[in-house]
Design a protein around this motif. Structure first.
Motif: not given
Ligand code: PLP
Length: 390
Positions: A123-126, A128, A130, A133, A303, A350
């Motif tokens: 996941a991204d740094s917020c 979310n 991916l 992937e 976010r 995460t």
């Protein structure tokens, strides 16, 4: 203790509950009182009818087609344990989101000791996910994908429909933890291609503690081993669990006062009032996020907007003790929050907030813009005066 209470801990449990919750619980405890599936008299039939209506209401809320495939449990933790341990076998491989609660990670790690393998979808740094992937992580032995719908740490909502499509294409079981979204955000068993949806009664569904359950895709009943075995009030001559729903997964006396209360919670909300509640809660969230930007030392986690998010906000205070901030919020302003890891260490890893954790604010239907502003003013004062960590 401050005179007024500003409850901003709805992600832990919603409060207050609709009046209908108390009314239904009192009705059961004072007038009905009977068990279900065990008595052949009027009050037992009355309780059975209500339970059936509740099963139907929950099933239709989540886009199920046949209410027999909705089973009640004590909470979503029990439901997830039953699903994870009942469906997975040694040798299976599973993908999980990077934002899971320990209600998923602890049973999964118990199974990891017995030969189930899992990988975490990045996941991204917020927070979310991916989902693109996920496809490259599939193995021949991948059997299931497990994801929370919304993070209890920072509110990020995961792309369940996209995951469902992936699972449909690859014939995988998608198991969803709806603890932070049930009854607030749309969820649909069939349209989202879910194998199972686990819910808890006492958070966004506004029911009492001790209620929850899961919806199961009908073709999975036979292959899912019941974690709990015992009396069901049906086919009592057999010393094996029934092979039919919902009895197969409902051993033991159910929490009837709680289930009456959950029925009251569902009665109290129409589809319209549900979307109005979500809009109101997200409006407060947006107001809070906007106000946070102006407070020095606040570091927002997750976010910055209210797109794809539940009304849950986490922050850190630069060089400040979060537990002390939470204590001040409560003792001076009556603002009730939660601090720490929120039973979700994976999500904090995460988000880059492990092991310190976060200070979490979560909004509910009864909160107001004034309360949100009081909270912002309180935070501003705390950030100005909170000593720097040595
Ligand atoms: C995402 C998530 N999953 C699972 C749970 C566990 O809920 P319960 O204690 O009702 O089983 C929670 C509760 O905080 C949660 O937020």
């Amino acid at each position: 203790m401050a005179a007024n209470r500003i409850y901003l801990d709805h992600a832990a449990t919603s409060f207050p509950k609709p009046a209908a919750v108390t009314e239904r619980m009192v009705q059961y405890l004072t007038k009905v009182g009977s068990n279900v599936n065990r008595g052949v008299y009027g009050s037992a039939f009355e309780a059975e009818e209500l339970l059936y209506s509740l099963r139907q209401a929950v099933t239709s809320l989540f886009g199920g087609t046949d209410c027999r495939y909705t089973a009640f449990t004590a909470n979503v933790t029990t439901a997830l344990n039953m699903l994870i341990k009942g469906l997975l076998r040694p040798g299976d491989h599973v993908l999980v989101s990077a934002m899971e609660h320990n209600a998923v990670m602890r049973p999964l790690n118990q199974l990891a000791d017995r030969g189930v393998r899992y990988d975490v979808i990045p996941a991204d740094s917020c927070g979310n996910m991916l989902p693109e992937e996920a496809e490259s992580m599939l193995r021949p032995e991948t059997r299931a994908v497990i994801s929370t719908h919304a993070s209890n740490v920072c509110g990020t909502v995961q792309p369940i429909a996209a995951l469902g499509e992936l699972c449909r294409r690859h014939d995988l079981l998608l198991i969803v933890d709806s603890a932070q979204t049930a009854g607030l955000f749309p969820l649909h068993m069939e349209e989202m291609h879910l194998a199972a949806l686990a819910f808890t009664g006492h958070k966004t569904l506004l029911g009492p503690q001790g209620t929850g359950g899961f919806l199961l895709r009908p073709d999975l009943v036979g292959e899912m081993e019941p974690l709990i075995a015992g009396g069901t009030g049906s086919i009592s001559h057999l010393e094996r669990m029934p092979d039919f729903m919902p009895d197969r997964f409902e051993a033991g006396t159910p929490n009837m006062p709680g289930l009456y209360g959950l029925y009251g919670a569902l009665e109290a909300r129409s589809e319209q009032s549900r979307s109005a509640a979500l809009a109101h809660e997200l409006e407060l969230t947006a107001r809070f996020l906007e106000g946070l930007r102006a407070i020095p030392r606040i570091r927002l986690v997750g976010r910055e907007d209210t797109i794809s998010r539940a009304p849950v906000v986490s922050v850190q205070i630069r060089e400040g003790e979060l537990a002390e901030a939470a204590r001040l919020l409560d003792s001076r302003w009556g603002i009730q929050t939660r601090v720490g890891l929120h039973c979700a260490p994976l999500a904090h890893r995460t988000l880059g907030t492990y092991p310190q954790g976060t200070l979490r604010f979560s909004f509910g239907e009864g909160n107001t813009a004034e309360e949100t502003d009081v909270c912002l003013e309180a935070l501003e004062e705390i950030c100005r005066t909170l000593p720097l960590r040595p």
